[in-house]
Design a protein around this motif. Structure first.
Motif, PDB file in Angstrom:
ATOM      1  N   SER A  33      -2.729  10.317   5.086  1.00 27.68           N
ATOM      2  CA  SER A  33      -3.875   9.856   4.298  1.00 27.68           C
ATOM      3  C   SER A  33      -4.227   8.416   4.651  1.00 27.68           C
ATOM      4  O   SER A  33      -3.449   7.696   5.270  1.00 27.68           O
ATOM      5  CB  SER A  33      -3.567   9.955   2.810  1.00 27.68           C
ATOM      6  OG  SER A  33      -2.653   8.937   2.423  1.00 27.68           O
ATOM      7  N   GLU A  34      -5.404   8.016   4.230  1.00 28.04           N
ATOM      8  CA  GLU A  34      -5.801   6.618   4.344  1.00 28.04           C
ATOM      9  C   GLU A  34      -4.909   5.791   3.417  1.00 28.04           C
ATOM     10  O   GLU A  34      -4.463   6.287   2.377  1.00 28.04           O
ATOM     11  CB  GLU A  34      -7.261   6.442   3.938  1.00 28.04           C
ATOM     12  CG  GLU A  34      -8.239   7.056   4.914  1.00 28.04           C
ATOM     13  CD  GLU A  34      -8.198   6.375   6.280  1.00 28.04           C
ATOM     14  OE1 GLU A  34      -8.153   5.133   6.330  1.00 28.04           O
ATOM     15  OE2 GLU A  34      -8.204   7.101   7.289  1.00 28.04           O
ATOM     16  N   PRO A  35      -4.649   4.520   3.754  1.00 23.71           N
ATOM     17  CA  PRO A  35      -3.829   3.688   2.873  1.00 23.71           C
ATOM     18  C   PRO A  35      -4.549   3.401   1.549  1.00 23.71           C
ATOM     19  O   PRO A  35      -5.756   3.206   1.525  1.00 23.71           O
ATOM     20  CB  PRO A  35      -3.609   2.407   3.665  1.00 23.71           C
ATOM     21  CG  PRO A  35      -4.574   2.426   4.781  1.00 23.71           C
ATOM     22  CD  PRO A  35      -5.048   3.833   4.966  1.00 23.71           C
ATOM     23  N   ILE A  36      -3.770   3.402   0.473  1.00 27.85           N
ATOM     24  CA  ILE A  36      -4.274   3.071  -0.858  1.00 27.85           C
ATOM     25  C   ILE A  36      -3.636   1.743  -1.249  1.00 27.85           C
ATOM     26  O   ILE A  36      -2.409   1.658  -1.409  1.00 27.85           O
ATOM     27  CB  ILE A  36      -3.895   4.158  -1.878  1.00 27.85           C
ATOM     28  CG1 ILE A  36      -4.489   5.494  -1.445  1.00 27.85           C
ATOM     29  CG2 ILE A  36      -4.348   3.767  -3.283  1.00 27.85           C
ATOM     30  CD1 ILE A  36      -3.878   6.697  -2.141  1.00 27.85           C
ATOM     31  N   GLU A  39      -0.674  15.528   8.898  1.00 29.64           N
ATOM     32  CA  GLU A  39      -1.750  14.794   8.235  1.00 29.64           C
ATOM     33  C   GLU A  39      -1.211  13.531   7.589  1.00 29.64           C
ATOM     34  O   GLU A  39      -0.120  13.520   7.027  1.00 29.64           O
ATOM     35  CB  GLU A  39      -2.427  15.661   7.173  1.00 29.64           C
ATOM     36  CG  GLU A  39      -3.265  16.759   7.769  1.00 29.64           C
ATOM     37  CD  GLU A  39      -4.065  17.517   6.727  1.00 29.64           C
ATOM     38  OE1 GLU A  39      -4.169  17.059   5.578  1.00 29.64           O
ATOM     39  OE2 GLU A  39      -4.584  18.580   7.082  1.00 29.64           O
ATOM     40  N   ARG A  59       0.803   5.420   1.196  1.00 31.55           N
ATOM     41  CA  ARG A  59       0.167   6.390   2.079  1.00 31.55           C
ATOM     42  C   ARG A  59       0.895   7.713   1.897  1.00 31.55           C
ATOM     43  O   ARG A  59       2.112   7.757   1.862  1.00 31.55           O
ATOM     44  CB  ARG A  59       0.259   5.916   3.518  1.00 31.55           C
ATOM     45  CG  ARG A  59      -0.406   6.845   4.488  1.00 31.55           C
ATOM     46  CD  ARG A  59      -0.438   6.229   5.844  1.00 31.55           C
ATOM     47  NE  ARG A  59      -1.778   5.651   6.014  1.00 31.55           N
ATOM     48  CZ  ARG A  59      -2.149   4.966   7.062  1.00 31.55           C
ATOM     49  NH1 ARG A  59      -1.308   4.715   8.021  1.00 31.55           N
ATOM     50  NH2 ARG A  59      -3.369   4.515   7.146  1.00 31.55           N
ATOM     51  N   TRP A 115       0.825  -1.198   0.000  1.00 26.82           N
ATOM     52  CA  TRP A 115       0.000   0.000   0.000  1.00 26.82           C
ATOM     53  C   TRP A 115       0.863   1.252   0.000  1.00 26.82           C
ATOM     54  O   TRP A 115       2.038   1.204   0.303  1.00 26.82           O
ATOM     55  CB  TRP A 115      -0.964   0.009   1.183  1.00 26.82           C
ATOM     56  CG  TRP A 115      -0.358   0.286   2.523  1.00 26.82           C
ATOM     57  CD1 TRP A 115      -0.275   1.499   3.152  1.00 26.82           C
ATOM     58  CD2 TRP A 115       0.249  -0.641   3.420  1.00 26.82           C
ATOM     59  NE1 TRP A 115       0.326   1.378   4.378  1.00 26.82           N
ATOM     60  CE2 TRP A 115       0.668   0.059   4.565  1.00 26.82           C
ATOM     61  CE3 TRP A 115       0.494  -2.008   3.359  1.00 26.82           C
ATOM     62  CZ2 TRP A 115       1.302  -0.558   5.632  1.00 26.82           C
ATOM     63  CZ3 TRP A 115       1.131  -2.623   4.429  1.00 26.82           C
ATOM     64  CH2 TRP A 115       1.522  -1.893   5.546  1.00 26.82           C
ATOM     65  N   ASP A 168      -5.447  -6.425   9.627  1.00 23.66           N
ATOM     66  CA  ASP A 168      -5.233  -4.995   9.817  1.00 23.66           C
ATOM     67  C   ASP A 168      -3.806  -4.603   9.437  1.00 23.66           C
ATOM     68  O   ASP A 168      -2.864  -5.324   9.742  1.00 23.66           O
ATOM     69  CB  ASP A 168      -5.481  -4.610  11.271  1.00 23.66           C
ATOM     70  CG  ASP A 168      -6.948  -4.743  11.657  1.00 23.66           C
ATOM     71  OD1 ASP A 168      -7.797  -4.625  10.757  1.00 23.66           O
ATOM     72  OD2 ASP A 168      -7.228  -4.963  12.845  1.00 23.66           O
TER      73      ASP A 168
END
Length: 80
Positions: free
Chosen positions: A65-68, A63, A55, A53, A78
């Motif tokens: 970000s959500e994981p991509i 800040e 991030r 992933w 998780d």
């Protein structure tokens, strides 16, 4: 964009005695997506699941970000 950093991470999973996916090791930061994908392909046959992933982060403002998810094979739990 200035001040934005990107990290590519890799993590493999095993199944515990209950069949749940648990990390096989701590997440590894990779140098590139290509390196992460090559390593994920090597690890996939040996583990119950593998995920890569990305991030993005802006450290100056705290800040994250959500994981991509870039790559996923098998079962994963998780992460990130």
């Amino acid at each position: 964009m200035p001040g934005i950093m990107s990290a590519v991470m890799l993590l493999a999973f095993e199944r515990n005695e209950h069949g749940d996916a648990i990390p096989a090791f701590n997440p590894l930061q990779m140098e590139s997506v290509e390196q992460a994908l090559a390593e994920a392909e090597k690890l996939s046959p040996q583990h119950a699941g593998v995920v890569v992933w990305r991030r993005n982060a802006q450290p100056a403002v705290g800040e994250l970000s959500e994981p991509i998810i870039i790559y996923q094979r098998g079962i994963i739990g998780d992460f990130g």
